[in-house]
Design an enzyme around this catalytic site. Structure first.
Site, PDB file in Angstrom:
ATOM      1  N   GLU A  83       0.818  -1.215   0.000  1.00  0.00           N
ATOM      2  CA  GLU A  83       0.000   0.000   0.000  1.00  0.00           C
ATOM      3  C   GLU A  83       0.849   1.261   0.000  1.00  0.00           C
ATOM      4  O   GLU A  83       1.670   1.459   0.904  1.00  0.00           O
ATOM      5  CB  GLU A  83      -0.938   0.002   1.220  1.00  0.00           C
ATOM      6  N   LYS A 261      -7.968  -0.282  11.271  1.00  0.00           N
ATOM      7  CA  LYS A 261      -7.298  -0.711  10.041  1.00  0.00           C
ATOM      8  C   LYS A 261      -6.051   0.128   9.816  1.00  0.00           C
ATOM      9  O   LYS A 261      -5.007  -0.379   9.391  1.00  0.00           O
ATOM     10  CB  LYS A 261      -8.253  -0.599   8.857  1.00  0.00           C
ATOM     11  N   HIS A 375      -2.416  10.319   0.042  1.00  0.00           N
ATOM     12  CA  HIS A 375      -2.396   8.908  -0.346  1.00  0.00           C
ATOM     13  C   HIS A 375      -2.374   8.758  -1.862  1.00  0.00           C
ATOM     14  O   HIS A 375      -1.582   7.996  -2.413  1.00  0.00           O
ATOM     15  CB  HIS A 375      -3.614   8.202   0.239  1.00  0.00           C
TER      16      HIS A 375
END
Length: 426
Positions: A83, A261, A375
């Site tokens: 990620e 998470k 992100h």
């Protein structure tokens, strides 16, 4: 020499240059980290000895989180994740904590629990007491199974017994508490539970069924806290907004699931890099999140008297340095060496610190600018590669789709075609 976790501009170098810089900062020869390179990692022959029916391996990027000071020691943190933004976010959060001394940790101990399920006991309450009366006998029998663990100061420490009503009748559940020291502990406690089951059945006058560890590792808690500088975070309003976001996650299980998470983004990445059991750790953490009967946040954020943000985290971490993939996987061995930990508790401390840092970074992004901006900027390089850009083209494609705020594969393909058309005309 001691590790220096501050490596300014690390992202501006090539992967090979970064490896050299990281090795130098950790006081290691570059060859010590050779297994972090694809050619030096897990071979097919090694993989064939780890699991069944092996046909190949899969590579996951390993990045290095910088700026971490944990209990007064600088550590470079290996993180395995697919990620984008995870490694950068942890490093940035650690920088904000570093000016106030970094992360402080504590640990509840190295106790893992094995369960032995007893069925068909005629007198469950009396059975419970008979088993407790046999505590010393059961502990001695358990410790006969692992004299090496006992020699290192571990071994079975206690026995507890629960009477458990179920929809299939009342069951009696024996808990064997085992100090597993620097191992994850599954093999040790499972072996002891198997050995105890026949004697437990005899004492109970009943039969035993399951005999296996629980991943609810509530006697193996790692705790981390840190002060994050208000000015570096973006000011008093950002601090107040993160506190408000933390309260939301504590009160609401829908928010808590995503909040946690974010914590696991950091925890799982370090657990995976060091060859530990990601599923066991994730199971333990999520079971801890519901310990009060309602799923809630694993972390908390408050404002201190100076206006800075204080973050705290408590999670069960069943991790080890002895046995399993940590010993069998060359990349895991290199990651542990880079991390510089000597005990399972030090490893758990580092993992908890990264979990807290990752959580802070996500909360700050949400409170200050929205999660997508940072992100997706980092994700743009992955999008460019997915669109077919070569290594030489990725930077230009990523920069363009970020500037135009069109961060999708089809947009990257369009930009790539345009850039190549220009190149052909030139």
């Amino acid at each position: 020499m001691p590790t220096n976790s501050r490596i300014p501009g690390l992202r501006d170098h090539t992967p090979q240059e970064r490896l050299a810089l990281v090795a130098e900062a950790a006081g290691l020869e570059q060859d010590a980290l050779a297994a972090l390179q694809p050619a030096g990692g897990l071979s097919l022959a090694q993989a064939d000895h780890m699991i069944e029916n092996v046909v190949g391996t899969i590579s996951i990027p390993v990045g290095i989180a910088t700026n971490f000071t944990i209990d007064g020691v600088d550590r470079l943190i290996p993180m395995a994740s697919e990620e984008p933004s995870v490694v950068a976010a942890a490093s940035n959060a650690a920088r904000m904590a570093r000016v106030h001394g970094g992360f402080r940790t504590s640990h509840s101990g190295d106790i893992m629990i094995a369960q032995i399920q007893v069925l068909d006991a005629v007198d469950p309450e009396a059975t419970r007491l008979r088993l407790l009366e046999a505590r010393d006998e059961l502990l001695a029998l358990a410790n006969e199974q692992d004299p090496v663990l006992v020699r290192f100061g571990g071994g079975a420490q206690d026995v507890s017994v629960r009477v458990l009503p179920t929809d299939r009748g009342t069951q009696v559940i024996v808990h064997l508490h085992v100090d597993v020291r620097d191992a994850m502990g599954a093999n040790a406690v499972n072996t002891m539970a198997e050995a105890l089951a026949p004697r437990v059945a005899e004492i109970a006058g009943a039969r035993t069924l399951l005999r296996i560890l629980t991943n609810k590792a509530e006697r193996r808690l790692a705790r981390a806290r840190a002060v994050f500088d208000a000015e570096l975070l973006g000011g008093a309003q950002v601090v107040d907004d993160i506190v408000a976001a933390s309260a939301f996650a504590t009160a609401d299980p829908y928010r808590a699931a995503t909040h946690n998470k974010g914590i696991m983004n950091g925890i799982t990445a370090v657990v995976l890099a060091t060859g530990n059991d990601t599923r066991a750790v994730e199971s333990g953490c999520h079971s801890h999140a519901v310990r009060d009967g309602r799923y809630s946040a694993l972390s908390s954020f408050e404002k201190d008297a100076d206006g800075n943000l204080v973050g705290t985290l408590e999670v069960p971490l069943a991790v080890g340095l002895v046995g399993g993939a940590t010993r069998a996987h060359p990349t895991a061995q290199a990651a542990v060496r880079l991390l510089g930990v000597q005990t399972a508790r030090e490893l758990a401390a580092a993992i908890a610190a990264v979990g807290l840092a990752q959580n802070l970074a996500a909360c700050r992004a949400l409170a200050a600018e929205g999660i997508q901006r940072g992100h997706m900027t980092l994700h743009a390089r992955t999008i460019a590669a997915s669109a077919g850009a070569t290594v030489e083209e990725i930077g230009a494609v990523a920069a363009r789709i970020v500037a135009e705020r069109r961060i999708r594969v089809e947009d990257a393909q369009e930009v790539l075609a345009e850039l190549r058309a220009v190149g052909d005309r030139a």
